[in-house]
Scaffold this motif. Structure first.
Motif, PDB file in Angstrom:
ATOM      1  N   SER A 157      62.299  28.968  67.510  1.00 25.85           N
ATOM      2  CA  SER A 157      63.427  28.950  66.575  1.00 25.85           C
ATOM      3  C   SER A 157      64.611  29.798  67.009  1.00 25.85           C
ATOM      4  CB  SER A 157      63.014  29.385  65.162  1.00 25.85           C
ATOM      5  OG  SER A 157      62.904  30.802  65.071  1.00 25.85           O
ATOM      6  N   ARG A 158      64.502  30.551  68.087  1.00 29.75           N
ATOM      7  CA  ARG A 158      65.587  31.429  68.516  1.00 29.75           C
ATOM      8  C   ARG A 158      66.650  30.670  69.306  1.00 29.75           C
ATOM      9  NH1 ARG A 158      63.966  36.455  72.221  1.00 29.75           N
ATOM     10  NH2 ARG A 158      62.722  36.891  70.348  1.00 29.75           N
ATOM     11  N   GLU A 181      68.014  34.152  65.039  1.00 28.27           N
ATOM     12  CA  GLU A 181      66.651  33.737  64.701  1.00 28.27           C
ATOM     13  C   GLU A 181      66.687  32.831  63.468  1.00 28.27           C
ATOM     14  OE1 GLU A 181      64.337  35.033  66.731  1.00 28.27           O
ATOM     15  OE2 GLU A 181      65.623  36.534  67.689  1.00 28.27           O
ATOM     16  N   ALA A 182      65.766  31.879  63.407  1.00 27.86           N
ATOM     17  CA  ALA A 182      65.610  31.061  62.209  1.00 27.86           C
ATOM     18  C   ALA A 182      64.536  31.680  61.323  1.00 27.86           C
ATOM     19  CB  ALA A 182      65.236  29.633  62.587  1.00 27.86           C
ATOM     20  N   LYS A 183      64.500  31.234  60.072  1.00 26.04           N
ATOM     21  CA  LYS A 183      63.542  31.809  59.126  1.00 26.04           C
ATOM     22  C   LYS A 183      62.136  31.259  59.323  1.00 26.04           C
ATOM     23  CE  LYS A 183      67.079  32.651  55.639  1.00 26.04           C
ATOM     24  NZ  LYS A 183      67.624  32.267  54.325  1.00 26.04           N
ATOM     25  N   GLN A 184      62.030  30.117  59.979  1.00 29.16           N
ATOM     26  CA  GLN A 184      60.725  29.510  60.204  1.00 29.16           C
ATOM     27  C   GLN A 184      60.566  29.197  61.687  1.00 29.16           C
ATOM     28  OE1 GLN A 184      61.819  26.548  57.078  1.00 29.16           O
ATOM     29  NE2 GLN A 184      59.651  26.648  56.559  1.00 29.16           N
ATOM     30  N   HIS A 222      72.860  23.225  62.146  1.00 33.36           N
ATOM     31  CA  HIS A 222      73.321  24.565  61.786  1.00 33.36           C
ATOM     32  C   HIS A 222      74.646  24.829  62.492  1.00 33.36           C
ATOM     33  CE1 HIS A 222      71.855  28.534  60.142  1.00 33.36           C
ATOM     34  NE2 HIS A 222      72.921  28.915  60.806  1.00 33.36           N
ATOM     35  N   ARG A 250      70.512  21.767  55.765  1.00 33.57           N
ATOM     36  CA  ARG A 250      69.184  21.663  55.146  1.00 33.57           C
ATOM     37  C   ARG A 250      68.583  20.256  55.270  1.00 33.57           C
ATOM     38  NH1 ARG A 250      68.290  26.333  52.429  1.00 33.57           N
ATOM     39  NH2 ARG A 250      70.127  27.592  51.893  1.00 33.57           N
TER      40      ARG A 250
END
Length: 397
Positions: A157-158, A181-184, A222, A250
């Motif tokens: 996710s980075r 970084e992403a949250k997941q 994003h 999203r």
């Protein structure tokens, strides 16, 4: 609407390893570089299966008169190659992203065509995390005039930005300037960097705004917009400007992973750019990258749209035509025309498939076009992964 062309291959060869990416060399236009990804499995004495990923970069020559392909050089590597891109300004250099979280820089010699490895740099602290995609920074993307660098995405996710204010060939001077970084934990398949021109406080001049777009396996797009170079105080220690705003759509508009993002060279609409996006869901979309996102046109291409390349732009009255090469995974390669028709203060968008090349029998991850043509004919080289096939074919646009 004209009938879709169905070109046939003029030449077909089979590589020794599966091709994952390829690009023609800007300095020597009759040559292209292929990156490969070979997964090997061996059984241990305990009957456990161990996997090893290796690869290569291969220099091939295309004869545009006979369509013949010949191998010039192969450089074997201890890791698989996920991505490969030539530098947009120093056009004898290209970099690859690898299965071990490292980036390698190479040069291609034009006098006696060959590949030379300059450096390999570990850009993720965990060598088990692959680097999935690399994007060179366009001109004026960094706030420091002498800065050069790239963004790279990873499977955890980075997304990270690396750069230098010295020569790009000096790997000791390349440092991490930003990490997002992403949250997941999720694969970030693609990153696109754009230096957008917008009207400044003084309407007589334009500000340059650096923007980063990423697409992940959830289907989210994003957007990160950084401070304008004209409003930011120049600071040699901070070539990456401060983050001004960011938003994620999203996964409202893509029903599978976003695998390709191509910013189009058109004016902003309501302060937001227009992109082309490709997805596993087989859709090619004209996408307005607002906070919530908006699809302006959509066309199914029959396969996952893995890569998009802008080939040419033409204007005719109120119309602008963008010709795009799409690598469509299990469906082969497409040549597409995207048309913008300006009507008063609004624009209408249309997507039309001009040609379909369907001889590939597995995943088409990489295609490119020979840049030496002066006619409407395209000379294309496309590849497929599991059957290790590389084809040369021609079509008219």
């Amino acid at each position: 609407m004209a009938e879709i062309q169905q070109p046939k291959s003029a030449t077909t060869i089979f590589l020794d390893q599966p091709p994952s990416c390829l690009e023609f060399c800007p300095e020597i236009p009759d040559h292209f570089v292929v990156g490969t990804y070979l997964l090997s499995e061996t059984k241990t004495e305990d009957d456990e299966v161990q996997q090893t990923k290796t690869g290569s970069v291969q220099l091939w020559k295309l004869d545009p008169n006979t369509n013949n392909l010949s191998l010039v050089q192969k450089v074997s590597l201890p890791h698989a190659v996920f991505d490969l891109h030539f530098h947009p300004r120093d056009k004898s250099k290209f970099a690859i992203a690898s299965s071990t979280g490292c980036i390698s820089l190479f040069s291609v010699s034009a006098t006696q065509p060959g590949i030379h490895q300059i450096w390999t740099k570990q850009v993720h602290e965990d060598a088990s995390i692959p680097a999935l995609f690399l994007a060179w920074a366009p001109e004026n993307w960094f706030s420091h005039a002498d800065a050069d660098g790239f963004a790279v995405t990873f499977s955890d996710s980075r997304t990270a930005v690396f750069g230098t204010t010295k020569d790009i060939t000096d790997d000791s001077a390349i440092t991490k300037w930003g990490s997002f970084e992403a949250k997941q934990m999720i694969e970030v398949w693609f990153v696109a960097l754009a230096a957008m021109q917008v009207s400044g406080n003084d309407d007589s001049k334009m500000d340059t705004i650096p923007v980063m777009f990423t697409g992940n396996d959830f289907g989210s797009l994003h957007t990160r917009r950084f401070e304008s170079h004209d409003t930011k105080e120049q600071d040699d220690d901070e070539p990456l400007a401060n983050l001004l705003l960011e938003h994620d759509d999203r996964a409202r508009h893509h029903t599978a992973g976003v695998t390709s993002i191509l910013p189009l060279p058109v004016s902003l609409v309501d302060d937001a750019p227009i992109l082309l996006t490709g997805s596993y869901d087989e859709g090619l979309r004209v996408y307005h990258a607002t906070r919530r996102g908006e699809v302006l046109a959509e066309q199914g291409l029959g396969g996952g749209v893995w890569r998009l390349q802008l080939l040419d732009t033409k204007e005719s009255g109120s119309e602008r035509h963008f010709f795009v090469l799409a690598s469509c995974m299990h469906a082969g390669t497409r040549v597409v025309r995207v048309t913008q028709t300006q009507q008063d203060q609004t624009a209408e968008w249309e997507i039309e498939v001009l040609a379909e090349f369907t001889e590939h029998e597995s995943m088409n991850y990489a295609s490119d076009v020979w840049k030496g043509s002066t006619s409407s004919e395209l000379l294309c080289v496309s590849s497929s992964f599991y059957d290790r096939r590389v084809c040369v074919w021609r079509t008219n646009v």
